[in-house]
Design a protein around this motif. Sequence first.
Motif, short mmCIF file in Angstrom:
data_model
loop_
_atom_site.label_atom_id
_atom_site.label_comp_id
_atom_site.label_asym_id
_atom_site.label_seq_id
_atom_site.Cartn_x
_atom_site.Cartn_y
_atom_site.Cartn_z
N ILE A 197 -48.88 -27.12 -28.65
CA ILE A 197 -47.61 -27.69 -28.16
C ILE A 197 -47.03 -26.92 -26.99
O ILE A 197 -46.07 -27.36 -26.38
CB ILE A 197 -46.57 -27.82 -29.29
CG1 ILE A 197 -46.26 -26.49 -29.96
CG2 ILE A 197 -47.00 -28.88 -30.29
CD1 ILE A 197 -45.15 -26.54 -30.99
N SER A 238 -36.37 -33.90 -29.61
CA SER A 238 -37.07 -32.71 -29.11
C SER A 238 -36.66 -32.33 -27.69
O SER A 238 -36.91 -31.21 -27.27
CB SER A 238 -38.58 -32.92 -29.18
OG SER A 238 -39.01 -33.83 -28.19
N GLU A 239 -36.04 -33.22 -26.96
CA GLU A 239 -35.61 -32.89 -25.60
C GLU A 239 -34.43 -31.92 -25.71
O GLU A 239 -33.47 -32.18 -26.44
CB GLU A 239 -35.22 -34.17 -24.85
CG GLU A 239 -35.17 -34.04 -23.35
CD GLU A 239 -33.97 -33.28 -22.85
OE1 GLU A 239 -34.11 -32.58 -21.84
OE2 GLU A 239 -32.88 -33.38 -23.47
N CYS A 287 -29.78 -42.59 -24.90
CA CYS A 287 -31.02 -42.47 -25.68
C CYS A 287 -30.71 -42.20 -27.14
O CYS A 287 -31.26 -42.85 -28.04
CB CYS A 287 -31.88 -41.35 -25.10
SG CYS A 287 -33.35 -40.97 -26.09
N PHE A 345 -38.41 -38.28 -33.21
CA PHE A 345 -38.61 -36.84 -32.99
C PHE A 345 -38.69 -36.51 -31.50
O PHE A 345 -38.24 -35.44 -31.08
CB PHE A 345 -39.82 -36.33 -33.75
CG PHE A 345 -39.54 -36.12 -35.22
CD1 PHE A 345 -38.65 -35.13 -35.63
CD2 PHE A 345 -40.12 -36.91 -36.18
CE1 PHE A 345 -38.37 -34.94 -36.99
CE2 PHE A 345 -39.86 -36.73 -37.53
CZ PHE A 345 -38.97 -35.74 -37.93
N GLN A 346 -39.23 -37.42 -30.69
CA GLN A 346 -39.23 -37.21 -29.24
C GLN A 346 -37.80 -37.16 -28.71
O GLN A 346 -37.47 -36.32 -27.87
CB GLN A 346 -40.00 -38.31 -28.52
CG GLN A 346 -41.50 -38.18 -28.64
CD GLN A 346 -42.22 -39.36 -27.99
OE1 GLN A 346 -41.65 -40.42 -27.78
NE2 GLN A 346 -43.48 -39.16 -27.69
N ALA A 347 -36.97 -38.07 -29.20
CA ALA A 347 -35.56 -38.08 -28.75
C ALA A 347 -34.88 -36.77 -29.10
O ALA A 347 -34.15 -36.20 -28.30
CB ALA A 347 -34.82 -39.25 -29.39
N HIS A 350 -28.40 -39.06 -21.66
CA HIS A 350 -28.96 -38.59 -22.93
C HIS A 350 -28.26 -39.23 -24.13
O HIS A 350 -28.91 -39.54 -25.13
CB HIS A 350 -28.88 -37.06 -23.01
CG HIS A 350 -29.89 -36.38 -22.14
ND1 HIS A 350 -31.25 -36.61 -22.25
CD2 HIS A 350 -29.74 -35.49 -21.14
CE1 HIS A 350 -31.89 -35.87 -21.36
NE2 HIS A 350 -31.00 -35.19 -20.66
N SER A 400 -42.24 -41.04 -34.54
CA SER A 400 -42.58 -40.17 -33.41
C SER A 400 -41.52 -40.26 -32.31
O SER A 400 -41.10 -39.24 -31.75
CB SER A 400 -43.95 -40.58 -32.86
OG SER A 400 -44.25 -39.84 -31.71
N ARG A 401 -41.05 -41.44 -32.02
CA ARG A 401 -40.02 -41.63 -30.99
C ARG A 401 -38.71 -40.96 -31.38
O ARG A 401 -38.02 -40.39 -30.53
CB ARG A 401 -39.80 -43.11 -30.71
CG ARG A 401 -40.97 -43.81 -30.07
CD ARG A 401 -40.95 -43.65 -28.55
NE ARG A 401 -42.15 -44.16 -27.95
CZ ARG A 401 -42.31 -45.39 -27.48
NH1 ARG A 401 -41.32 -46.26 -27.56
NH2 ARG A 401 -43.45 -45.74 -26.94
N CYS A 456 -31.47 -44.61 -30.44
CA CYS A 456 -32.31 -44.11 -31.54
C CYS A 456 -31.53 -43.97 -32.85
O CYS A 456 -32.09 -43.53 -33.86
CB CYS A 456 -32.93 -42.77 -31.16
SG CYS A 456 -34.16 -42.93 -29.85
#
Length: 110
Positions: A108, A20-21, A59, A16-18, A56, A13-14, A63
């Motif tokens: 979403i 998705s920004e 991050c 995909f969060q990274a 960014h 999940s993390r 990841c």
Amino acid sequence: MNQIEDLGIIEISRLFQALSEPTRLQITALLINRGSMSVSMISKELKKSQSLISHHLSCLRNCGVVKYNKKEQNVYYEIASDKIRVIISSAIKHVREYGSSILSCDIIND
């Protein structure tokens, strides 16, 4: 247990969060298309501040999406592995097929 549970839902999940920004996704796509680039090159291309790009990239590096190489006094970023290219390529194919459904998803969009 299935593969996702074995690897850890939180970690996946993390990742995909990274990705998705929007700015991080733009950086990732830029590095896939152009190859190795410095912060200043990315900043100029995306028309965003170097401090924002550096934030960014930190991050994305944490990841495992990008890695960096120092060449003389410059630091150049590139995609960390072909696995990231496969994830982005698969996402593009998926969006081509399901784009309108994705855009209409009320859950979403909140």
